[in-house]
Design an enzyme around this catalytic site. Structure first.
Site, PDB file in Angstrom:
ATOM      1  N   HIS A   1      27.937  51.459  67.612  1.00 15.99           N
ATOM      2  CA  HIS A   1      29.421  51.206  67.294  1.00 15.99           C
ATOM      3  C   HIS A   1      29.645  50.995  65.667  1.00 15.99           C
ATOM      4  CE1 HIS A   1      32.965  48.596  66.801  1.00 15.99           C
ATOM      5  NE2 HIS A   1      33.550  49.643  66.936  1.00 15.99           N
TER       6      HIS A   1
ATOM      7  N   VAL B   1      26.500  48.822  61.867  1.00 19.45           N
ATOM      8  CA  VAL B   1      26.587  49.694  63.193  1.00 19.45           C
ATOM      9  C   VAL B   1      26.173  48.437  64.359  1.00 19.45           C
ATOM     10  CG1 VAL B   1      25.918  51.493  64.586  1.00 19.45           C
ATOM     11  CG2 VAL B   1      25.846  51.765  62.141  1.00 19.45           C
ATOM     12  N   GLU B   2      26.892  48.287  65.363  1.00 18.97           N
ATOM     13  CA  GLU B   2      26.385  47.332  66.114  1.00 18.97           C
ATOM     14  C   GLU B   2      25.737  48.245  67.442  1.00 18.97           C
ATOM     15  OE1 GLU B   2      29.580  44.260  67.671  1.00 18.97           O
ATOM     16  OE2 GLU B   2      30.717  46.019  66.988  1.00 18.97           O
ATOM     17  N   VAL B   3      24.486  47.588  67.513  1.00 18.04           N
ATOM     18  CA  VAL B   3      23.579  48.483  68.552  1.00 18.04           C
ATOM     19  C   VAL B   3      23.685  47.654  69.884  1.00 18.04           C
ATOM     20  CG1 VAL B   3      21.499  49.287  69.087  1.00 18.04           C
ATOM     21  CG2 VAL B   3      22.498  49.629  66.732  1.00 18.04           C
TER      22      VAL B   3
ATOM     23  N   VAL C   1      31.166  42.495  69.564  1.00 11.71           N
ATOM     24  CA  VAL C   1      31.358  41.323  68.725  1.00 11.71           C
ATOM     25  C   VAL C   1      32.421  41.623  67.705  1.00 11.71           C
ATOM     26  CG1 VAL C   1      30.604  39.855  66.877  1.00 11.71           C
ATOM     27  CG2 VAL C   1      29.038  40.520  68.894  1.00 11.71           C
TER      28      VAL C   1
END
Ligand SMILES: NC(=O)c1ccc[n+]([C@@H]2O[C@H](COP(=O)([O-])OP(=O)(O)OC[C@H]3O[C@@H](n4cnc5c(N)ncnc54)[C@H](O)[C@@H]3O)[C@@H](O)[C@H]2O)c1
Length: 295
Positions: free
Chosen positions: A119, A130-132, A168
């Site tokens: 994301h 980038v949220e993984v 988050v």
């Protein structure tokens, strides 16, 4: 040349394409929109890209897939079923979804071990994060590979320990944005003044220190414990929440403040991108091996 397939040529897909293309990847885009070729020529001039409505042919031979289609679970399920069928069994299938759980996207999918959330924050070509987010069936090697790819693109991938709706970033954003709408509905402040207030305070602060680190500093040498006991103990008011039936008023006020349509959008994009580029380097985000000043 490594090949990335980007599914969806909207706001996020186009920006991913610039990022991957600029980092030396061959980009294949898939989107059923009738103006796809025209859009790609206008937005991706100079990027090594081919575009097609046919997802199967765009996915064949991909080394990495970044999905950026509509935020609707039934469409994501359909796209990921096709991606599972038309990619090799070591290819990461990353979704840009802002809030959908990877376990739900992967439900019934034979390639569940390869599905992960990657994301970004808009625009991915500039925003470091980038949220993984793995689901319970995502393989560790999938997460490792996604992190490796995003890091090589110069991003800061942050791996969440487990899935949660909104992840988050958007859980934080949801609470904050609801309070912004509430304050406008209550007639406390206008839209533009609220934006200025945030840019001149929390925005600037959070670009250089996170909320916990700010708490440590706010308490002085006695640290966050002092801040919580002293200032924090008096913040006992009710938060309030916006009235969903009156969201139209807020949206009208936003449109009056910033305009609508392509010219207004392009002017705001230029302003945002110029300001973002101006701060990325001083804040330590432009060197791929840098950690943005983390200690
Ligand atoms: N806009 C943001 O700020 C933002 C930020 C981070 C993540 N995201 C996520 O990125 C994804 C894309 O969001 P967006 O804002 O770019 O949306 P968008 O509406 O701008 O673009 C979506 C694109 O998907 C295309 N599409 C529709 N059906 C398709 C199909 N079957 N196969 C391939 N493409 C298809 C549409 O034609 C459109 O071009 C969403 O999952 C969203 O949650 C958005």
């Amino acid at each position: 040349m490594a090949v990335v397939t980007i599914v969806g040529a909207g706001v996020i897909g186009i920006s991913w394409a610039r990022l991957f293309g600029g980092a030396g990847w061959e980009v294949r885009m898939s989107d059923p929109r009738p103006d796809l070729q025209e859009l790609v020529e206008r937005e991706l001039a100079g990027v090594p890209v081919t575009a097609t409505a046919d997802l199967a042919s765009a996915a064949a031979g991909a080394d990495f897939v970044q999905e950026a289609g509509p935020e609707r679970i039934e469409i994501k399920e359909e796209m990921f079923a096709a991606l599972a069928a038309h990619t090799g069994d070591d290819v990461v299938l990353a979704s840009s979804s802002s809030s959908l759980l990877p376990s739900v996207i992967a439900q019934g999918n034979p390639a569940a071990d390869r599905i992960v959330i990657g994301h970004p924050f808009n625009p991915p070509e500039l925003m470091p994060l980038v949220e993984v987010v793995p689901g319970p069936r995502t393989a560790t090697r999938t997460v490792d590979r996604a992190v490796e790819v995003y890091r090589a693109l110069g991003k800061l991938p942050i791996r969440l320990k487990k899935e949660i709706p909104g992840f988050v970033g958007n859980r934080l954003q949801k609470v904050f944005n609801e309070q912004c709408a509430y304050l406008v509905q209550q007639g406390v402040i206008d839209v533009k003044e609220l934006d200025e207030l945030v840019r001149a305070s929390l925005g600037l602060r959070w670009a250089v220190t996170g909320p916990f680190e700010s708490g440590v500093l706010g308490g002085g040498p006695a640290g966050m414990r002092h801040l919580v006991e002293h200032v924090g103990s008096q913040l006992t008011f009710e938060d309030g929440s916006p009235d969903p039936a009156r969201m139209g008023e807020v949206l009208d006020a936003v449109e009056r403040a910033y305009g609508t349509g392509r010219p207004a959008y392009e002017r705001l994009v230029e302003l945002r991108d110029g300001r973002t580029r101006a701060v990325l380097d001083p804040l330590g985000w432009t060197n791929p091996s840098s950690d943005g000043g983390r200690q």
